[in-house]
Design an enzyme around this catalytic site. Sequence first.
Site, PDB file in Angstrom:
ATOM      1  N   LEU A  36      87.525  28.286  52.906  1.00 32.45           N
ATOM      2  CA  LEU A  36      88.506  28.950  52.049  1.00 32.45           C
ATOM      3  C   LEU A  36      88.191  30.437  52.083  1.00 32.45           C
ATOM      4  O   LEU A  36      87.027  30.824  52.200  1.00 32.45           O
ATOM      5  CB  LEU A  36      88.400  28.443  50.603  1.00 32.45           C
ATOM      6  CG  LEU A  36      88.765  26.980  50.332  1.00 32.45           C
ATOM      7  CD1 LEU A  36      88.443  26.623  48.878  1.00 32.45           C
ATOM      8  CD2 LEU A  36      90.237  26.708  50.625  1.00 32.45           C
ATOM      9  N   ASP A  37      89.214  31.272  51.958  1.00 32.69           N
ATOM     10  CA  ASP A  37      88.978  32.715  51.902  1.00 32.69           C
ATOM     11  C   ASP A  37      88.092  33.058  50.711  1.00 32.69           C
ATOM     12  O   ASP A  37      88.055  32.326  49.713  1.00 32.69           O
ATOM     13  CB  ASP A  37      90.306  33.467  51.783  1.00 32.69           C
ATOM     14  CG  ASP A  37      91.197  33.263  53.000  1.00 32.69           C
ATOM     15  OD1 ASP A  37      90.656  33.004  54.084  1.00 32.69           O
ATOM     16  OD2 ASP A  37      92.426  33.358  52.847  1.00 32.69           O
ATOM     17  N   LYS A  38      87.424  34.188  50.788  1.00 31.43           N
ATOM     18  CA  LYS A  38      86.472  34.604  49.754  1.00 31.43           C
ATOM     19  C   LYS A  38      87.051  34.488  48.343  1.00 31.43           C
ATOM     20  O   LYS A  38      86.401  33.986  47.431  1.00 31.43           O
ATOM     21  CB  LYS A  38      86.031  36.049  50.022  1.00 31.43           C
ATOM     22  CG  LYS A  38      85.086  36.621  48.975  1.00 31.43           C
ATOM     23  CD  LYS A  38      84.726  38.082  49.278  1.00 31.43           C
ATOM     24  CE  LYS A  38      83.831  38.654  48.191  1.00 31.43           C
ATOM     25  NZ  LYS A  38      83.514  40.086  48.445  1.00 31.43           N
ATOM     26  N   THR A  48      89.785  32.809  47.359  1.00 24.03           N
ATOM     27  CA  THR A  48      90.511  31.566  47.066  1.00 24.03           C
ATOM     28  C   THR A  48      89.543  30.580  46.434  1.00 24.03           C
ATOM     29  O   THR A  48      88.411  30.441  46.890  1.00 24.03           O
ATOM     30  CB  THR A  48      91.122  30.973  48.353  1.00 24.03           C
ATOM     31  OG1 THR A  48      92.043  31.917  48.912  1.00 24.03           O
ATOM     32  CG2 THR A  48      91.853  29.674  48.082  1.00 24.03           C
ATOM     33  N   ARG A 108      98.871  32.469  52.757  1.00 26.42           N
ATOM     34  CA  ARG A 108      99.124  33.875  52.430  1.00 26.42           C
ATOM     35  C   ARG A 108     100.098  34.504  53.430  1.00 26.42           C
ATOM     36  O   ARG A 108     101.036  35.228  53.053  1.00 26.42           O
ATOM     37  CB  ARG A 108      97.804  34.640  52.404  1.00 26.42           C
ATOM     38  CG  ARG A 108      96.831  34.109  51.350  1.00 26.42           C
ATOM     39  CD  ARG A 108      95.417  34.602  51.582  1.00 26.42           C
ATOM     40  NE  ARG A 108      95.325  36.050  51.423  1.00 26.42           N
ATOM     41  CZ  ARG A 108      94.227  36.754  51.736  1.00 26.42           C
ATOM     42  NH1 ARG A 108      93.146  36.143  52.206  1.00 26.42           N
ATOM     43  NH2 ARG A 108      94.222  38.051  51.558  1.00 26.42           N
TER      44      ARG A 108
END
Length: 319
Positions: free
Chosen positions: A138-140, A142, A237
Amino acid sequence: MSERIEHHSARVGVDLAGKRLDQALAQLFPDYSRSRLQQWVKEGLVTLDGVACRPRDKVLGGEWITLEARLEDQVECQPEAIELDIVYEDESLLVINKPAGLVVHPAAGNPDGTLQNALLHHDPELIQLPRAGIIHRLDKETTGLLVIAKTPGAHRNLVEQLQAREFEREYRAIVIGVMTAGGSVDKPIGRHPTQRIKMAVNYSGKEAVTHYRVEERFRAHTYLRVKLETGRTHQIRVHMAHIRYPLVGDPVYAGRLRQPAGASEQLREKLRHFHRQALHAKRLGLVHPLSGEWMEWEAPLPDDMQQLLEVLREDLKHG
């Protein structure tokens, strides 16, 4: 880089007669990938009745196979005592609820303080697996659910499920703009042609499919349920920005802050201070690598998104 050696042996069953050695090995030792087993054969670490052999050699059935599995420590990062929100754990896998701000694994600019560092502290044995058993990311900024493999067999099984699109991954997102209905975005994603830190819909990129459904509408925003069919970098996104409904707070894809006309001061303040993409991995489903049973987990919406929804509902009421 240190190394651990595991010794295995097995009798070749008659059901494997006539198969290539590497095919027989894949069935006898399913914890290891085919490419890794082939490499060990080439290195002379596999014997058939005491004799070294080649991957393409055929087995007759009844032979005795020995395997010297050489497992290297896969990561250079150090264990760190970082608290983990563990949703589920057994001998095969670990499911965690990732907070905003936690990077999943080390990279340039983030050598430590990552989920990978935390996992190595939680279970030092994970050093034997690629990226300490992390299967997806997961993105930082998220939040939400991630699964981690704890054994080579579980790692191989979960990677295969992910590649076969058998994971169920459901997200919640708050986007800018009022959507009339749900839908799907089927657009390939690749690197942005000029801004290398960004991803973009790019027709030379990889296939990417996102499904979304409206949960709630507000005066200038929409709360969405989103399902991923593929798992490209920044997929939700990028796709939401592409259809002109970027995520609230997204520093990369949403552009500068746009305050809705007539918004309450409370909403304006909340939007001003929402500095991450409003995205949460709420539900995760997969087949357990050992039991073969379907399992699902849910993580509650984080406080910041919950509070934003409450302010949006209040704004709608008085708008």
